[in-house]
Motif scaffolding. Structure first.
Motif, PDB file in Angstrom:
ATOM      1  N   LYS A 118       1.122  -1.316   0.055  1.00  0.00           N
ATOM      2  CA  LYS A 118      -0.264   0.251   0.323  1.00  0.00           C
ATOM      3  C   LYS A 118       1.020   1.236   0.216  1.00  0.00           C
ATOM      4  O   LYS A 118       0.607   2.097  -1.138  1.00  0.00           O
ATOM      5  N   LYS A 119       1.944   1.211   0.935  1.00  0.00           N
ATOM      6  CA  LYS A 119       3.125   2.132   0.834  1.00  0.00           C
ATOM      7  C   LYS A 119       3.625   2.361  -0.506  1.00  0.00           C
ATOM      8  O   LYS A 119       3.784   3.493  -0.475  1.00  0.00           O
ATOM      9  N   ALA A 120       3.693   1.465  -0.966  1.00  0.00           N
ATOM     10  CA  ALA A 120       4.613   1.368  -2.278  1.00  0.00           C
ATOM     11  C   ALA A 120       3.488   1.958  -4.215  1.00  0.00           C
ATOM     12  O   ALA A 120       3.810   2.415  -4.357  1.00  0.00           O
ATOM     13  N   ALA A 121       2.518   1.368  -3.121  1.00  0.00           N
ATOM     14  CA  ALA A 121       2.032   1.929  -4.212  1.00  0.00           C
ATOM     15  C   ALA A 121       0.877   4.443  -4.104  1.00  0.00           C
ATOM     16  O   ALA A 121       0.941   4.410  -5.350  1.00  0.00           O
ATOM     17  N   ALA A 122       1.282   3.871  -3.024  1.00  0.00           N
ATOM     18  CA  ALA A 122       1.121   5.878  -3.039  1.00  0.00           C
ATOM     19  C   ALA A 122       2.105   6.465  -2.864  1.00  0.00           C
ATOM     20  O   ALA A 122       1.993   7.301  -3.557  1.00  0.00           O
ATOM     21  N   GLY A 123       3.241   5.787  -2.773  1.00  0.00           N
ATOM     22  CA  GLY A 123       4.809   6.349  -3.718  1.00  0.00           C
ATOM     23  C   GLY A 123       4.213   6.662  -4.889  1.00  0.00           C
ATOM     24  O   GLY A 123       5.235   7.788  -5.805  1.00  0.00           O
ATOM     25  N   THR A 124       4.560   5.540  -5.776  1.00  0.00           N
ATOM     26  CA  THR A 124       3.809   5.670  -6.956  1.00  0.00           C
ATOM     27  C   THR A 124       3.003   6.626  -7.272  1.00  0.00           C
ATOM     28  O   THR A 124       3.541   7.580  -8.416  1.00  0.00           O
ATOM     29  N   ILE A 125       1.617   7.180  -6.613  1.00  0.00           N
ATOM     30  CA  ILE A 125       0.975   7.746  -6.602  1.00  0.00           C
ATOM     31  C   ILE A 125       1.537   9.157  -7.038  1.00  0.00           C
ATOM     32  O   ILE A 125       1.454  10.458  -7.874  1.00  0.00           O
ATOM     33  N   ASN A 183      -3.963   9.615   0.062  1.00  0.00           N
ATOM     34  CA  ASN A 183      -4.822   9.546   1.471  1.00  0.00           C
ATOM     35  C   ASN A 183      -5.453   7.930   1.391  1.00  0.00           C
ATOM     36  O   ASN A 183      -4.733   7.615   2.429  1.00  0.00           O
ATOM     37  N   ALA A 184      -6.549   7.086   0.558  1.00  0.00           N
ATOM     38  CA  ALA A 184      -6.213   6.144   0.705  1.00  0.00           C
ATOM     39  C   ALA A 184      -5.364   5.235   1.132  1.00  0.00           C
ATOM     40  O   ALA A 184      -5.849   4.402   2.555  1.00  0.00           O
ATOM     41  N   LEU A 185      -4.880   4.463   0.428  1.00  0.00           N
ATOM     42  CA  LEU A 185      -3.551   3.872   0.225  1.00  0.00           C
ATOM     43  C   LEU A 185      -2.294   3.784   1.670  1.00  0.00           C
ATOM     44  O   LEU A 185      -2.231   3.123   2.196  1.00  0.00           O
ATOM     45  N   SER A 186      -2.764   5.224   2.102  1.00  0.00           N
ATOM     46  CA  SER A 186      -1.528   6.171   2.844  1.00  0.00           C
ATOM     47  C   SER A 186      -1.951   5.572   4.156  1.00  0.00           C
ATOM     48  O   SER A 186      -1.313   5.225   5.278  1.00  0.00           O
ATOM     49  N   GLY A 187      -3.545   5.369   4.029  1.00  0.00           N
ATOM     50  CA  GLY A 187      -4.386   5.844   5.477  1.00  0.00           C
ATOM     51  C   GLY A 187      -4.655   3.961   6.393  1.00  0.00           C
ATOM     52  O   GLY A 187      -5.659   3.780   7.063  1.00  0.00           O
ATOM     53  N   PHE A 213      -6.764   0.422   9.203  1.00  0.00           N
ATOM     54  CA  PHE A 213      -6.789  -2.091   9.903  1.00  0.00           C
ATOM     55  C   PHE A 213      -6.518  -1.856  11.102  1.00  0.00           C
ATOM     56  O   PHE A 213      -6.912  -2.354  11.856  1.00  0.00           O
ATOM     57  N   ALA A 214      -5.007  -0.972  11.180  1.00  0.00           N
ATOM     58  CA  ALA A 214      -5.098  -1.677  12.698  1.00  0.00           C
ATOM     59  C   ALA A 214      -5.768  -0.768  13.841  1.00  0.00           C
ATOM     60  O   ALA A 214      -5.692  -1.618  15.026  1.00  0.00           O
ATOM     61  N   ARG A 215      -6.382   0.212  13.428  1.00  0.00           N
ATOM     62  CA  ARG A 215      -6.996   1.343  14.800  1.00  0.00           C
ATOM     63  C   ARG A 215      -8.527  -0.096  14.659  1.00  0.00           C
ATOM     64  O   ARG A 215      -9.036  -0.044  16.003  1.00  0.00           O
ATOM     65  N   ASN A 216      -9.127  -0.449  13.832  1.00  0.00           N
ATOM     66  CA  ASN A 216     -10.107  -1.347  14.158  1.00  0.00           C
ATOM     67  C   ASN A 216      -9.683  -2.614  13.923  1.00  0.00           C
ATOM     68  O   ASN A 216     -10.631  -2.919  15.166  1.00  0.00           O
ATOM     69  N   ASP A 217      -8.523  -3.260  14.086  1.00  0.00           N
ATOM     70  CA  ASP A 217      -8.186  -4.183  15.346  1.00  0.00           C
ATOM     71  C   ASP A 217      -8.227  -4.390  16.712  1.00  0.00           C
ATOM     72  O   ASP A 217      -9.071  -5.149  17.428  1.00  0.00           O
TER      73      ASP A 217
END
Length: 113
Positions: A19-26, A84-88, A93-97
């Motif tokens: 997800k971080k890599a995809a956000a970085g590509t954007i 922003n969605a990918l970054s967050g 997910f962690a906060r939800n868990d």
């Protein structure tokens, strides 16, 4: 999401690193390259419009340029939202868990009373 056995998935389809890599590509590729391409198109269209000054073609190019600019702004907005969605997503997910875990812990304490 399920596995072939139907027992449920062991993990998500993408990792936080993906997800971080995809956000970085954007951020690093898609946004700047889209902006550069839009600027080149604007320059070329404006040059063509000036060349057709006094003709109906110039008015048509002005209309097309306005539509193009709106579409580029829309695309840039969408890219920013996706970035922003990918970054967050991982934090969400962690906060939800953690939230679900806290609810279950609180419930189990109430069950012991």
């Amino acid at each position: 999401m399920t596995t072939d056995s139907g027992q449920g998935a062991a993990d998500f389809a993408s990792t936080p690193a993906q997800k971080k890599a995809a956000a970085g590509t954007i951020r690093d590729d898609l946004e700047p390259n889209t902006k550069k391409t839009a600027e080149r198109a604007d320059t070329a269209t404006e040059s063509a419009r000036k060349g057709f000054d006094g003709w109906e073609t110039a008015a048509g190019l002005k209309t097309v340029a306005g539509t193009w600019d709106r579409q580029v702004r829309s695309l840039m907005g969408r890219l920013a939202l996706e970035k922003n969605a990918l970054s967050g997503a991982s934090g969400l997910f962690a906060r939800n868990d953690i939230g679900v875990g806290n609810q279950l812990l609180a419930q189990s304490k109430l069950d012991r009373l």
